[in-house]
Design a protein around this motif. Sequence first.
Motif, PDB file in Angstrom:
ATOM      1  N   ARG A 150       0.836  -1.199   0.000  1.00  0.00           N
ATOM      2  CA  ARG A 150       0.000   0.000   0.000  1.00  0.00           C
ATOM      3  C   ARG A 150       0.871   1.250   0.000  1.00  0.00           C
ATOM      4  O   ARG A 150       1.890   1.312   0.661  1.00  0.00           O
ATOM      5  N   THR A 155      -2.968   0.188  -4.078  1.00  0.00           N
ATOM      6  CA  THR A 155      -2.630  -1.136  -3.581  1.00  0.00           C
ATOM      7  C   THR A 155      -2.042  -1.978  -4.711  1.00  0.00           C
ATOM      8  O   THR A 155      -2.244  -1.701  -5.894  1.00  0.00           O
ATOM      9  N   HIS A 229      -0.527  -0.741 -10.179  1.00  0.00           N
ATOM     10  CA  HIS A 229      -1.785  -0.861  -9.443  1.00  0.00           C
ATOM     11  C   HIS A 229      -2.359  -2.254  -9.666  1.00  0.00           C
ATOM     12  O   HIS A 229      -2.456  -2.725 -10.797  1.00  0.00           O
ATOM     13  N   CYS A 264       2.295   0.291  -6.764  1.00  0.00           N
ATOM     14  CA  CYS A 264       1.466   1.335  -6.155  1.00  0.00           C
ATOM     15  C   CYS A 264       1.795   2.725  -6.697  1.00  0.00           C
ATOM     16  O   CYS A 264       1.706   3.719  -5.970  1.00  0.00           O
TER      17      CYS A 264
END
Length: 345
Positions: A150, A155, A229, A264
């Motif tokens: 994260r 995430t 992502h 991320c």
Amino acid sequence: MTDAPWWSPARHADRRPALMARNRIQAAIRGWLADEDFTEVDPAALQVSPGNETHLHAFGTDAIGNDGVAHRRYLHTSPEFAMKKLIAAGETRIAAFAHVWRNRERGVLHAPEFTMLEWYRAGAAYEVLFDDCAALLRIAATAAGTGTFRFRDATCDPFARPERLSVAEAFRRHAGIDLLATCDGSGGTDAAALAAQLDATGVARAADDTWSDMLARVLGEKVEPHLGHGRATILDRYPAPEAALARRATDDPRTAERFELYACGVELANGFGELTDPVEQRLRFTADMAEKHRRYGESYPLDEELLAALPLMPPTSGIALGFDRLVMLATAAPHIDLVLWAPPA
């Protein structure tokens, strides 16, 4: 971030879980390196040249000899030059957890002193590093006891196979720009053609932007926010003008064997199929230092020993990973200072 100093007992208690996770991650990575037959090395930080990339800024000092004469030295921005000399000397698999220093860098993801994990594989294709990166993401997550990386609202599944995406395809997908149409196989670029594409897609630019400036603008505004992502992204095949210390790709000389790892939306690593041609490397270093002087009024000396060592290097692949950033993602820390045992002043 609280205003209390990092060494206050209450703040240290809050930081300690992430710091202990850092130790576990580092120990687990060291175990993996040993299993992979890497030799851990410890290059000196004080060097003749800190690195010769245009936008990297070093900390300099004077080394005073026994005769009282001052010799300019720099804290390295990467252990790369020293480690390549070790490959030239005959080492084949080496790694280092090295403290490195970069000036003009301070923020959520940047500290002026930080830890870089750098490793080299002699005789290996640079694609082998893709698998190394995937392994290290899994190792970090397992050691931290998490199934999700994260950063802010982003995430990433560290156990999912990373996506491999060329820079050219990323520019087409996320910015609607045909990047390779603005560069050629000789390393030349067409800044006017790229400027026209930026104007058509609404990316702001300055009148005196170079081709590289515009590439950086598109990368930062349109491309990087979409990377890593859900799963990590390997942003591969940088255009040859952005090759840095990477060799050109044999199947398309407009591109280079250079990639970056993202998770991320955060850049974690920069890897190369290493350039071992000293003539080409000197040309690149010289051009970068001329541009650095034009922009910032300073430049750094070339490491002549490195240039002399390059012909002795076998085909080699190497990569540098921001270890603190890896820990940040594995612990969901919102600021790099939260994963540094004693943050720099």
